[in-house]
Design a protein around this motif. Structure first.
Motif, PDB file in Angstrom:
ATOM      1  N   ASN A 234       0.797  -1.236   0.000  1.00 14.90           N
ATOM      2  CA  ASN A 234       0.000   0.000   0.000  1.00 14.90           C
ATOM      3  C   ASN A 234       0.822   1.275   0.000  1.00 14.90           C
ATOM      4  N   ILE A 235       2.105   1.146   0.196  1.00 14.23           N
ATOM      5  CA  ILE A 235       2.949   2.333   0.309  1.00 14.23           C
ATOM      6  C   ILE A 235       3.101   3.034  -1.044  1.00 14.23           C
ATOM      7  N   ASN A 236       3.069   4.346  -1.028  1.00 18.71           N
ATOM      8  CA  ASN A 236       3.280   5.142  -2.238  1.00 18.71           C
ATOM      9  C   ASN A 236       4.769   5.457  -2.337  1.00 18.71           C
ATOM     10  N   ILE A 237       5.374   5.108  -3.448  1.00 21.70           N
ATOM     11  CA  ILE A 237       6.819   5.270  -3.602  1.00 21.70           C
ATOM     12  C   ILE A 237       7.134   6.377  -4.596  1.00 21.70           C
ATOM     13  N   ILE A 238       7.884   7.345  -4.127  1.00 18.43           N
ATOM     14  CA  ILE A 238       8.331   8.450  -4.960  1.00 18.43           C
ATOM     15  C   ILE A 238       9.797   8.225  -5.305  1.00 18.43           C
ATOM     16  N   SER A 239      10.176   8.517  -6.537  1.00 18.16           N
ATOM     17  CA  SER A 239      11.558   8.271  -6.934  1.00 18.16           C
ATOM     18  C   SER A 239      12.008   9.269  -7.980  1.00 18.16           C
ATOM     19  N   ASN A 240      13.286   9.161  -8.374  1.00 14.89           N
ATOM     20  CA  ASN A 240      13.797   9.954  -9.488  1.00 14.89           C
ATOM     21  C   ASN A 240      13.551   9.191 -10.785  1.00 14.89           C
ATOM     22  N   ASN A 241      14.014   9.742 -11.871  1.00 18.08           N
ATOM     23  CA  ASN A 241      13.743   9.129 -13.177  1.00 18.08           C
ATOM     24  C   ASN A 241      14.884   8.266 -13.696  1.00 18.08           C
ATOM     25  N   ARG A 242      15.917   8.077 -12.881  1.00 18.41           N
ATOM     26  CA  ARG A 242      17.034   7.252 -13.337  1.00 18.41           C
ATOM     27  C   ARG A 242      16.634   5.775 -13.366  1.00 18.41           C
ATOM     28  N   ILE A 243      16.953   5.119 -14.484  1.00 16.25           N
ATOM     29  CA  ILE A 243      16.620   3.699 -14.627  1.00 16.25           C
ATOM     30  C   ILE A 243      17.842   2.946 -15.162  1.00 16.25           C
ATOM     31  N   ASN A 244      18.201   1.872 -14.493  1.00 14.98           N
ATOM     32  CA  ASN A 244      19.235   0.976 -15.002  1.00 14.98           C
ATOM     33  C   ASN A 244      18.831  -0.453 -14.653  1.00 14.98           C
ATOM     34  N   SER A 245      19.514  -1.397 -15.249  1.00 14.91           N
ATOM     35  CA  SER A 245      19.109  -2.798 -15.090  1.00 14.91           C
ATOM     36  C   SER A 245      20.307  -3.698 -14.816  1.00 14.91           C
ATOM     37  N   LEU A 246      20.080  -4.680 -13.917  1.00 10.27           N
ATOM     38  CA  LEU A 246      21.110  -5.648 -13.555  1.00 10.27           C
ATOM     39  C   LEU A 246      20.409  -6.981 -13.280  1.00 10.27           C
ATOM     40  N   VAL A 247      20.283  -7.799 -14.337  1.00  7.34           N
ATOM     41  CA  VAL A 247      19.528  -9.058 -14.254  1.00  7.34           C
ATOM     42  C   VAL A 247      20.385 -10.191 -14.807  1.00  7.34           C
ATOM     43  N   SER A 248      20.377 -11.320 -14.114  1.00  6.19           N
ATOM     44  CA  SER A 248      21.237 -12.442 -14.507  1.00  6.19           C
ATOM     45  C   SER A 248      20.644 -13.276 -15.637  1.00  6.19           C
ATOM     46  N   ASN A 249      21.536 -13.815 -16.430  1.00  2.00           N
ATOM     47  CA  ASN A 249      21.211 -14.962 -17.264  1.00  2.00           C
ATOM     48  C   ASN A 249      21.771 -16.155 -16.495  1.00  2.00           C
ATOM     49  N   ASN A 250      20.900 -16.997 -15.959  1.00  2.00           N
ATOM     50  CA  ASN A 250      21.357 -18.090 -15.090  1.00  2.00           C
ATOM     51  C   ASN A 250      21.300 -19.463 -15.764  1.00  2.00           C
ATOM     52  N   ASN A 251      21.238 -19.472 -17.091  1.00  2.00           N
ATOM     53  CA  ASN A 251      21.107 -20.739 -17.821  1.00  2.00           C
ATOM     54  C   ASN A 251      22.296 -21.670 -17.616  1.00  2.00           C
ATOM     55  N   LYS A 252      23.483 -21.111 -17.518  1.00  2.00           N
ATOM     56  CA  LYS A 252      24.686 -21.918 -17.336  1.00  2.00           C
ATOM     57  C   LYS A 252      24.601 -22.744 -16.050  1.00  2.00           C
ATOM     58  N   LEU A 253      24.158 -22.104 -14.961  1.00  2.00           N
ATOM     59  CA  LEU A 253      24.048 -22.819 -13.690  1.00  2.00           C
ATOM     60  C   LEU A 253      22.872 -23.791 -13.690  1.00  2.00           C
ATOM     61  N   LYS A 254      21.771 -23.404 -14.301  1.00  2.00           N
ATOM     62  CA  LYS A 254      20.598 -24.295 -14.358  1.00  2.00           C
ATOM     63  C   LYS A 254      20.951 -25.612 -15.052  1.00  2.00           C
ATOM     64  N   ARG A 255      21.755 -25.520 -16.097  1.00  2.00           N
ATOM     65  CA  ARG A 255      22.159 -26.740 -16.808  1.00  2.00           C
ATOM     66  C   ARG A 255      23.012 -27.635 -15.898  1.00  2.00           C
ATOM     67  N   LYS A 256      23.863 -27.027 -15.105  1.00  2.00           N
ATOM     68  CA  LYS A 256      24.764 -27.785 -14.232  1.00  2.00           C
ATOM     69  C   LYS A 256      24.037 -28.481 -13.100  1.00  2.00           C
ATOM     70  N   ILE A 257      23.009 -27.830 -12.556  1.00  2.00           N
ATOM     71  CA  ILE A 257      22.296 -28.445 -11.423  1.00  2.00           C
ATOM     72  C   ILE A 257      20.999 -29.104 -11.860  1.00  2.00           C
ATOM     73  N   ASN A 258      20.823 -29.203 -13.200  1.00  2.00           N
ATOM     74  CA  ASN A 258      19.652 -29.871 -13.766  1.00  2.00           C
ATOM     75  C   ASN A 258      18.336 -29.308 -13.212  1.00  2.00           C
ATOM     76  N   ALA A 259      18.196 -27.988 -13.301  1.00  2.00           N
ATOM     77  CA  ALA A 259      16.998 -27.338 -12.771  1.00  2.00           C
ATOM     78  C   ALA A 259      16.315 -26.519 -13.866  1.00  2.00           C
ATOM     79  N   ASN A 260      14.989 -26.518 -13.852  1.00  2.00           N
ATOM     80  CA  ASN A 260      14.223 -25.702 -14.794  1.00  2.00           C
ATOM     81  C   ASN A 260      14.239 -24.238 -14.365  1.00  2.00           C
ATOM     82  N   LYS A 261      14.302 -24.041 -13.060  1.00  2.00           N
ATOM     83  CA  LYS A 261      14.387 -22.678 -12.537  1.00  2.00           C
ATOM     84  C   LYS A 261      15.230 -22.686 -11.279  1.00  2.00           C
ATOM     85  N   ILE A 262      15.662 -21.482 -10.873  1.00  2.00           N
ATOM     86  CA  ILE A 262      16.472 -21.335  -9.667  1.00  2.00           C
ATOM     87  C   ILE A 262      15.682 -20.544  -8.632  1.00  2.00           C
TER      88      ILE A 262
END
Length: 262
Positions: A234-262
């Motif tokens: 319910n909280i109203n969040i005020i912010s600036n207009n700066r936007i950047n992104s930092l998101v993983s591609n985790n496919n390499k690890l998923k293949r190693k641990i035989n998982a569909n998702k992490i």
């Protein structure tokens, strides 16, 4: 027979990993001194004759604390890691070494980030972890193998300030209005609960996986949406207009641990 050694056992990941091992009835040896004290590190390594696995959680892991005391952050994160590796080598132990790194070794990207993306640290903390990674990777001893996990944005109910999750909880608690200001709240991050991170680390340990891998959900979420979903809808969040992104591609690890998702 104790085969597992842990440094940084009082930090969030260290505490949770110890809890996981106890639940599995696995014994471990914990280094409880200053990682910069070489003699203490040497005594710990040499006195644990049967160590085969070391989980090196000892670090200055806050971006704010690292920025405020760069000398200490570099000493602990880089030279502390070097101290540990040096003593492992002196004792000629056959060791599988877990090193928790960070997404901060990368630069911001509108694409999901793969492990081979250019390294352009977004914080001093990221710089220290990248330097420490090099200490691990360049240790060419044949009996030394490693797993470097570049962990993206973790959170947990027991996390403490100055991390995002507890800081926002406190800000909401003391807000006199039903709104708060959060810098860069429109930016996108890859959030993963620390309990899930520990489960991943445990799977990696059981399979004795080696190499450099991203540890993240593989899904992006704005900071604003995360706050509303995990803390207060319910909280109203005020912010600036700066936007950047930092998101993983985790496919390499998923293949190693035989998982569909992490």
């Amino acid at each position: 027979m104790i085969k597992i050694g842990i440094t940084g056992g009082t930090g969030l990941l260290g505490l949770l990993f110890k809890k996981k091992l106890r639940k599995k009835s696995i014994k471990f040896s914990e280094f409880k001194d200053d990682i910069l004290k070489r003699k203490k590190v040497a005594i710990w390594i040499s006195s644990n004759k049967n160590l085969e696995y070391i989980f090196h959680f000892a670090a200055i892991s806050s971006t704010k604390k690292s920025a405020l005391n760069k000398k200490k952050a570099k000493n602990v994160n880089v030279f502390g890691t070097e101290n540990l590796i040096r003593e492992i080598n002196k004792n000629k132990k056959k060791i599988w070494f877990f090193f928790p790194s960070t997404s901060h070794v990368y630069g911001f990207s509108n694409k999901s980030i793969k492990e081979n993306f250019k390294k352009k640290p977004i914080s001093f903390y990221g710089k220290t972890k990248l330097l420490a990674e090099k200490k691990v990777i360049h240790n060419k001893r044949s009996n030394f193998s490693f797993f470097i996990g570049r962990i993206f944005s973790i959170y947990h109910k027991n996390q403490k300030k100055p991390f995002l999750y507890p800081s926002i909880k406190e800000k909401i608690k003391f807000s006199k209005k039903n709104e708060i200001f959060v810098e860069n709240a429109n930016s996108v991050r890859d959030f993963l609960d620390a309990e899930r991170v520990i489960n991943i680390i445990y799977k990696v340990y059981k399979k004795k996986i080696t190499g450099v891998f991203n540890i993240g959900s593989g899904k992006g979420m704005s900071v604003k949406k995360f706050i509303k979903k995990e803390i207060n809808s319910n909280i109203n969040i005020i912010s600036n207009n700066r936007i950047n992104s930092l998101v993983s591609n985790n496919n390499k690890l998923k293949r190693k641990i035989n998982a569909n998702k992490i």
